[in-house]
Design a protein around this motif. Structure first.
Motif, PDB file in Angstrom:
ATOM      1  N   ALA A  31       0.838  -1.208   0.000  1.00  0.00           N
ATOM      2  CA  ALA A  31       0.000   0.000   0.000  1.00  0.00           C
ATOM      3  C   ALA A  31       0.868   1.252   0.000  1.00  0.00           C
ATOM      4  O   ALA A  31       0.608   2.217  -0.726  1.00  0.00           O
ATOM      5  CB  ALA A  31      -0.925  -0.013   1.215  1.00  0.00           C
ATOM      6  N   SER A  32       1.927   1.225   0.804  1.00  0.00           N
ATOM      7  CA  SER A  32       2.834   2.378   0.833  1.00  0.00           C
ATOM      8  C   SER A  32       3.560   2.526  -0.496  1.00  0.00           C
ATOM      9  O   SER A  32       3.839   3.648  -0.942  1.00  0.00           O
ATOM     10  CB  SER A  32       3.848   2.229   1.976  1.00  0.00           C
ATOM     11  OG  SER A  32       4.797   1.212   1.699  1.00  0.00           O
ATOM     12  N   GLY A  33       3.849   1.404  -1.147  1.00  0.00           N
ATOM     13  CA  GLY A  33       4.524   1.455  -2.442  1.00  0.00           C
ATOM     14  C   GLY A  33       3.671   2.119  -3.507  1.00  0.00           C
ATOM     15  O   GLY A  33       4.193   2.861  -4.355  1.00  0.00           O
ATOM     16  N   VAL A  34       2.354   1.881  -3.472  1.00  0.00           N
ATOM     17  CA  VAL A  34       1.453   2.538  -4.420  1.00  0.00           C
ATOM     18  C   VAL A  34       1.462   4.048  -4.196  1.00  0.00           C
ATOM     19  O   VAL A  34       1.589   4.841  -5.137  1.00  0.00           O
ATOM     20  CB  VAL A  34       0.026   1.976  -4.281  1.00  0.00           C
ATOM     21  CG1 VAL A  34      -0.955   2.796  -5.112  1.00  0.00           C
ATOM     22  CG2 VAL A  34      -0.014   0.506  -4.708  1.00  0.00           C
ATOM     23  N   ALA A  35       1.354   4.459  -2.912  1.00  0.00           N
ATOM     24  CA  ALA A  35       1.377   5.892  -2.605  1.00  0.00           C
ATOM     25  C   ALA A  35       2.715   6.508  -2.984  1.00  0.00           C
ATOM     26  O   ALA A  35       2.779   7.594  -3.575  1.00  0.00           O
ATOM     27  CB  ALA A  35       1.099   6.108  -1.116  1.00  0.00           C
ATOM     28  N   GLY A  36       3.791   5.811  -2.671  1.00  0.00           N
ATOM     29  CA  GLY A  36       5.118   6.329  -2.983  1.00  0.00           C
ATOM     30  C   GLY A  36       5.377   6.415  -4.469  1.00  0.00           C
ATOM     31  O   GLY A  36       6.025   7.357  -4.945  1.00  0.00           O
ATOM     32  N   ALA A  37       4.879   5.432  -5.236  1.00  0.00           N
ATOM     33  CA  ALA A  37       5.075   5.451  -6.682  1.00  0.00           C
ATOM     34  C   ALA A  37       4.366   6.654  -7.299  1.00  0.00           C
ATOM     35  O   ALA A  37       4.922   7.336  -8.177  1.00  0.00           O
ATOM     36  CB  ALA A  37       4.556   4.156  -7.305  1.00  0.00           C
ATOM     37  N   CYS A  38       3.143   6.914  -6.844  1.00  0.00           N
ATOM     38  CA  CYS A  38       2.427   8.099  -7.340  1.00  0.00           C
ATOM     39  C   CYS A  38       3.194   9.367  -6.992  1.00  0.00           C
ATOM     40  O   CYS A  38       3.327  10.285  -7.811  1.00  0.00           O
ATOM     41  CB  CYS A  38       1.022   8.153  -6.738  1.00  0.00           C
ATOM     42  SG  CYS A  38      -0.066   6.796  -7.257  1.00  0.00           S
TER      43      CYS A  38
ATOM     44  N   GLY B 145       4.006  15.484  -2.714  1.00  0.00           N
ATOM     45  CA  GLY B 145       4.105  15.497  -1.258  1.00  0.00           C
ATOM     46  C   GLY B 145       3.003  14.702  -0.593  1.00  0.00           C
ATOM     47  O   GLY B 145       3.237  14.012   0.408  1.00  0.00           O
ATOM     48  N   ALA B 146       1.791  14.774  -1.138  1.00  0.00           N
ATOM     49  CA  ALA B 146       0.686  13.984  -0.597  1.00  0.00           C
ATOM     50  C   ALA B 146       0.979  12.488  -0.724  1.00  0.00           C
ATOM     51  O   ALA B 146       0.708  11.702   0.191  1.00  0.00           O
ATOM     52  CB  ALA B 146      -0.612  14.338  -1.304  1.00  0.00           C
ATOM     53  N   GLY B 147       1.551  12.090  -1.870  1.00  0.00           N
ATOM     54  CA  GLY B 147       1.913  10.692  -2.064  1.00  0.00           C
ATOM     55  C   GLY B 147       2.988  10.240  -1.093  1.00  0.00           C
ATOM     56  O   GLY B 147       2.891   9.162  -0.483  1.00  0.00           O
ATOM     57  N   PHE B 148       4.022  11.063  -0.909  1.00  0.00           N
ATOM     58  CA  PHE B 148       5.093  10.713   0.022  1.00  0.00           C
ATOM     59  C   PHE B 148       4.581  10.675   1.461  1.00  0.00           C
ATOM     60  O   PHE B 148       5.000   9.823   2.257  1.00  0.00           O
ATOM     61  CB  PHE B 148       6.240  11.715  -0.087  1.00  0.00           C
ATOM     62  CG  PHE B 148       7.044  11.580  -1.357  1.00  0.00           C
ATOM     63  CD1 PHE B 148       7.221  10.356  -1.962  1.00  0.00           C
ATOM     64  CD2 PHE B 148       7.621  12.693  -1.948  1.00  0.00           C
ATOM     65  CE1 PHE B 148       7.952  10.222  -3.133  1.00  0.00           C
ATOM     66  CE2 PHE B 148       8.352  12.583  -3.115  1.00  0.00           C
ATOM     67  CZ  PHE B 148       8.522  11.346  -3.716  1.00  0.00           C
ATOM     68  N   GLY B 149       3.677  11.618   1.808  1.00  0.00           N
ATOM     69  CA  GLY B 149       3.101  11.599   3.142  1.00  0.00           C
ATOM     70  C   GLY B 149       2.335  10.312   3.406  1.00  0.00           C
ATOM     71  O   GLY B 149       2.435   9.717   4.486  1.00  0.00           O
ATOM     72  N   GLY B 150       1.557   9.865   2.404  1.00  0.00           N
ATOM     73  CA  GLY B 150       0.870   8.589   2.524  1.00  0.00           C
ATOM     74  C   GLY B 150       1.833   7.427   2.669  1.00  0.00           C
ATOM     75  O   GLY B 150       1.594   6.486   3.434  1.00  0.00           O
ATOM     76  N   PHE B 151       2.942   7.492   1.935  1.00  0.00           N
ATOM     77  CA  PHE B 151       3.987   6.465   2.030  1.00  0.00           C
ATOM     78  C   PHE B 151       4.514   6.367   3.463  1.00  0.00           C
ATOM     79  O   PHE B 151       4.637   5.275   4.031  1.00  0.00           O
ATOM     80  CB  PHE B 151       5.113   6.815   1.062  1.00  0.00           C
ATOM     81  CG  PHE B 151       6.324   5.934   1.149  1.00  0.00           C
ATOM     82  CD1 PHE B 151       6.344   4.695   0.539  1.00  0.00           C
ATOM     83  CD2 PHE B 151       7.451   6.349   1.829  1.00  0.00           C
ATOM     84  CE1 PHE B 151       7.469   3.870   0.602  1.00  0.00           C
ATOM     85  CE2 PHE B 151       8.581   5.552   1.897  1.00  0.00           C
ATOM     86  CZ  PHE B 151       8.591   4.310   1.287  1.00  0.00           C
ATOM     87  N   PHE B 152       4.812   7.515   4.087  1.00  0.00           N
ATOM     88  CA  PHE B 152       5.335   7.514   5.455  1.00  0.00           C
ATOM     89  C   PHE B 152       4.321   6.934   6.437  1.00  0.00           C
ATOM     90  O   PHE B 152       4.672   6.147   7.319  1.00  0.00           O
ATOM     91  CB  PHE B 152       5.688   8.950   5.874  1.00  0.00           C
ATOM     92  CG  PHE B 152       6.854   9.536   5.125  1.00  0.00           C
ATOM     93  CD1 PHE B 152       7.917   8.750   4.719  1.00  0.00           C
ATOM     94  CD2 PHE B 152       6.896  10.894   4.829  1.00  0.00           C
ATOM     95  CE1 PHE B 152       8.995   9.289   4.035  1.00  0.00           C
ATOM     96  CE2 PHE B 152       7.964  11.447   4.151  1.00  0.00           C
ATOM     97  CZ  PHE B 152       9.014  10.643   3.743  1.00  0.00           C
ATOM     98  N   ILE B 153       3.061   7.318   6.278  1.00  0.00           N
ATOM     99  CA  ILE B 153       2.024   6.843   7.201  1.00  0.00           C
ATOM    100  C   ILE B 153       1.832   5.336   7.085  1.00  0.00           C
ATOM    101  O   ILE B 153       1.786   4.610   8.086  1.00  0.00           O
ATOM    102  CB  ILE B 153       0.699   7.563   6.918  1.00  0.00           C
ATOM    103  CG1 ILE B 153       0.803   9.046   7.303  1.00  0.00           C
ATOM    104  CG2 ILE B 153      -0.450   6.908   7.688  1.00  0.00           C
ATOM    105  CD1 ILE B 153      -0.384   9.874   6.856  1.00  0.00           C
ATOM    106  N   LEU B 154       1.707   4.845   5.859  1.00  0.00           N
ATOM    107  CA  LEU B 154       1.421   3.426   5.653  1.00  0.00           C
ATOM    108  C   LEU B 154       2.578   2.539   6.112  1.00  0.00           C
ATOM    109  O   LEU B 154       2.352   1.446   6.641  1.00  0.00           O
ATOM    110  CB  LEU B 154       1.092   3.178   4.179  1.00  0.00           C
ATOM    111  CG  LEU B 154      -0.224   3.826   3.715  1.00  0.00           C
ATOM    112  CD1 LEU B 154      -0.307   3.840   2.194  1.00  0.00           C
ATOM    113  CD2 LEU B 154      -1.411   3.088   4.316  1.00  0.00           C
TER     114      LEU B 154
END
Length: 278
Positions: A66-73, A154-163
């Motif tokens: 899940a974090s990988g999807v957010a980070g990829a975006c 930044g929103a994608g990276f923030g999601g990556f950190f949270i997940l």
């Protein structure tokens, strides 16, 4: 203290990775840079699994994916912004957004940093705001487009950190394996769907792999820090990475730093000191 040291080291390496990623995207195709940098990171994390403590589990891999999807975006938008905009604008703006998302999440979910640490958080946000002010003045349309890319990134990276933070604490760096598998698959599918080539431009593969290796090293440090500290503090320290990106852009590319940006770097050092002392 250990978490603060890990997060600070993560920020330095993240900033360096972003600099190399920016160089690569200026010379090659964005999706090609993303895929091959992610493959470079995968080549680093696989051998580390045997040496770092941690237990694989479905939950670890799923949270990682899940974090990988957010980070990829996030990274697609980030590299796109670096390729078309000014590096010293895109990187700090991305950092501001990537800092705000996990800090707000951490506070909402009950994290309560000390008063000294909260002062460091405010100082860190102020520091990122200062270094975001570029001495360059690109065309208005180009600037707006770069900022929108940076905010989405930044929103994608923030999601990556949270997940990643939500993965089981005993999973070690196994979530990063799931993250890389998911991000590579997602970007490859995106390339197929949009009929874009993933073939890198000759001469860019070395710097692309360097970006991926550094990015994965930073991810490992972040995950280790997040397993030892509060997300609302770790995210602030990690988000100070534009300082190293700016310094590299200044001395390698000749991008000018204004006195305000230099002051922002100083505030960033102060934020690190306050959070580390808390």
């Amino acid at each position: 203290m250990t978490a603060a040291v890990l997060a600070t080291a993560c920020a330095v390496i993240f900033g360096t990775a972003d600099f190399f990623g920016g160089l690569a995207t200026r010379r090659s195709r964005v999706l090609a840079v993303v895929v091959f940098s992610q493959i470079g990171g995968l080549l680093l994390i696989v051998p580390l699994l045997a040496f770092l403590p941690g237990s694989p589990s479905p939950a670890a891999l799923l949270w990682g994916m899940a974090s990988g999807v957010a980070g990829a975006c996030g990274i697609v938008m980030f590299y796109r912004g670096l390729a078309t905009g000014v590096m010293s604008v895109v990187a700090p703006t991305t950092a501001t957004a990537s800092m705000a998302v996990p800090v707000i999440f951490g506070l909402i979910t009950g994290e309560r940093p000390s008063s000294l640490a909260l002062v460091g958080v405010v100082l860190g946000l102020f520091a990122v705001t200062l270094v975001s002010r570029s001495p360059n003045d690109p065309a208005h349309g180009s600037r707006i487009g770069s900022i929108l890319n940076a905010l989405a990134s930044g929103a994608g990276f923030g999601g990556f950190f949270i997940l990643l933070k939500l993965a089981p604490e005993d999973s070690g760096v196994w979530p990063l394996l799931g993250a890389r598998i998911a991000s590579i698959a997602l970007v490859a599918l995106l390339a197929v769907a949009t009929r874009r080539s993933l073939r890198p431009i000759p001469g860019t593969l070395r710097v692309t792999f360097a970006a991926g290796l550094l990015d994965m090293a930073a991810n490992v440090l972040y995950l280790l820090a997040a397993q030892r500290g509060l997300l609302s503090l770790i995210a602030v320290l990690v988000s100070l990475y534009p300082a190293s990106t700016l310094l590299l852009a200044r001395y390698v590319l000749g991008e000018r730093l204004s006195p305000v940006q230099i002051t922002g770097v100083g505030f960033a050092l102060g934020a690190i000191a306050l959070i580390a002392a808390a």
